[in-house]
Design an enzyme around this catalytic site. Sequence first.
Site, mmCIF file in Angstrom:
data_model
loop_
_atom_site.group_PDB
_atom_site.id
_atom_site.type_symbol
_atom_site.label_atom_id
_atom_site.label_comp_id
_atom_site.label_asym_id
_atom_site.label_seq_id
_atom_site.Cartn_x
_atom_site.Cartn_y
_atom_site.Cartn_z
ATOM 1 N N ARG A 147 -10.723 -5.214 -4.861
ATOM 2 C CA ARG A 147 -10.397 -3.872 -4.399
ATOM 3 C C ARG A 147 -11.191 -2.870 -5.220
ATOM 4 N NH1 ARG A 147 -4.436 -1.296 -4.360
ATOM 5 N NH2 ARG A 147 -4.712 -1.347 -6.598
ATOM 6 N N THR A 153 -11.839 3.750 -4.300
ATOM 7 C CA THR A 153 -11.552 3.937 -2.861
ATOM 8 C C THR A 153 -10.379 3.075 -2.397
ATOM 9 O OG1 THR A 153 -13.020 2.144 -2.199
ATOM 10 C CG2 THR A 153 -14.013 4.344 -2.421
ATOM 11 N N ASP A 177 -1.389 -5.482 -12.958
ATOM 12 C CA ASP A 177 -2.545 -6.133 -12.342
ATOM 13 C C ASP A 177 -2.383 -7.643 -12.471
ATOM 14 O OD1 ASP A 177 -5.190 -7.413 -12.097
ATOM 15 O OD2 ASP A 177 -5.835 -5.349 -11.740
ATOM 16 N N ASP A 191 -5.361 -9.852 -13.843
ATOM 17 C CA ASP A 191 -5.514 -9.725 -15.294
ATOM 18 C C ASP A 191 -4.405 -10.472 -16.037
ATOM 19 O OD1 ASP A 191 -7.829 -8.249 -15.225
ATOM 20 O OD2 ASP A 191 -6.794 -6.315 -15.191
HETATM 21 O O1 PRP Z 1 -3.510 -4.618 -0.814
HETATM 22 P P1 PRP Z 1 -4.676 -4.116 -1.601
HETATM 23 O O2 PRP Z 1 -4.638 -2.629 -1.810
HETATM 24 O O3 PRP Z 1 -5.976 -4.569 -1.021
HETATM 25 O O4 PRP Z 1 -4.541 -4.697 -3.060
HETATM 26 C C1 PRP Z 1 -4.226 -6.007 -3.328
HETATM 27 C C2 PRP Z 1 -5.381 -6.733 -3.944
HETATM 28 O O5 PRP Z 1 -5.658 -6.233 -5.258
HETATM 29 C C3 PRP Z 1 -5.618 -7.318 -6.194
HETATM 30 O O6 PRP Z 1 -6.865 -7.894 -6.359
HETATM 31 P P2 PRP Z 1 -7.972 -7.245 -7.311
HETATM 32 O O7 PRP Z 1 -8.849 -6.327 -6.522
HETATM 33 O O8 PRP Z 1 -7.326 -6.681 -8.525
HETATM 34 O O9 PRP Z 1 -8.862 -8.480 -7.666
HETATM 35 P P3 PRP Z 1 -8.548 -9.672 -8.704
HETATM 36 O O10 PRP Z 1 -7.566 -10.579 -8.027
HETATM 37 O O11 PRP Z 1 -9.887 -10.291 -8.903
HETATM 38 O O12 PRP Z 1 -7.998 -9.075 -9.967
HETATM 39 C C4 PRP Z 1 -4.654 -8.276 -5.546
HETATM 40 O O13 PRP Z 1 -4.735 -9.567 -6.058
HETATM 41 C C5 PRP Z 1 -5.029 -8.188 -4.087
HETATM 42 O O14 PRP Z 1 -6.123 -9.005 -3.737
HETATM 43 O O1 URA Z 2 0.045 -3.524 -8.126
HETATM 44 C C1 URA Z 2 -1.023 -4.097 -7.873
HETATM 45 C C2 URA Z 2 -1.853 -3.688 -6.810
HETATM 46 C C3 URA Z 2 -3.006 -4.370 -6.576
HETATM 47 N N1 URA Z 2 -3.333 -5.402 -7.362
HETATM 48 C C4 URA Z 2 -2.555 -5.814 -8.392
HETATM 49 O O2 URA Z 2 -2.880 -6.768 -9.094
HETATM 50 N N2 URA Z 2 -1.415 -5.121 -8.620
HETATM 51 MG MG MG Z 3 -6.829 -7.529 -10.227
#
Ligand code: PRP
Ligand code: URA
Ligand code: MG
Length: 208
Positions: free
Chosen positions: A103, A107, A199, A202
């Site tokens: 994400r 944006t 997150d 993380d």
């Molecule tokens: O519903 P959305 O608004 O799209 O958000 C959710 C997304 O955000 C997080 O991923 P992230 O972008 O943090 O990637 P990561 O899993 O690599 O940390 C989560 O694991 C989802 O994939």
């Molecule tokens: O709360 C949130 C939203 C998006 N992605 C995450 O990991 N946590």
């Molecule tokens: Mg993430």
Amino acid sequence: MAIVEVNHPLIQHKLTFLRNKDTDTKTFRETLNEIAGLMTYEATKELKLEETEVETPLMKTKSYILPDKAVAVVPILRAGLGMVDGILALVPTAKVGHIGVYRNEETLEPVYYYCKLPTDIAERKVILVDPMLATGGSAIYAIDYLKENGVTDITFMCLVAAPEGLAKVIKKHPDVDIYAAKIDQGLDENGYIYPGLGDCGDRIFGTK
Ligand SMILES: O=P(O)(O)OC[C@H]1O[C@H](OP(=O)(O)OP(=O)(O)O)[C@H](O)[C@@H]1O
Ligand SMILES: O=c1cc[nH]c(=O)[nH]1
Ligand SMILES: [Mg+2]
């Protein structure tokens, strides 16, 4: 289409440890997989079985097994990886595909970077997994991608979902069943699920 909040006491108990900001990485990772396993039990209850014959020590009898091409698990990278082992513990014959989407932090739009799917994925029920359904952008992107690859039977499994993201996913993909351990209050000004658990990627991988 179904939206199921899996309100099992064991799941809700374990979710408390994931929400706790002081939970260490090891416990977080193990507990997430445990919840994924428990949710799989519920999310697979409509799986179709094949009739077979088996010989018990006493006699031959009719029994049931999963067909060879029953299930594929597809985590959305990275955080979805944190649920895969828990699912495979219950469905060891499942194949695993990967969709890489992150994400954009400004944006909040999904950004694609990787995909590898089993060649016979269109013949399988796909359990698409990502612990977090926030704005819904990543889930919608991944579901679009699976459908473009011929998949017709998709269940989305997440840990916590924001109501606004959930509504977007259902509107765009009303045929997809969604299982969540908890539907939370909403999104904060940064697009994080509230109260959520921070997150998730993380916290699984210890990257912050
Ligand atoms: O519903 P959305 O608004 O799209 O958000 C959710 C997304 O955000 C997080 O991923 P992230 O972008 O943090 O990637 P990561 O899993 O690599 O940390 C989560 O694991 C989802 O994939
Ligand atoms: O709360 C949130 C939203 C998006 N992605 C995450 O990991 N946590
Ligand atoms: Mg993430």
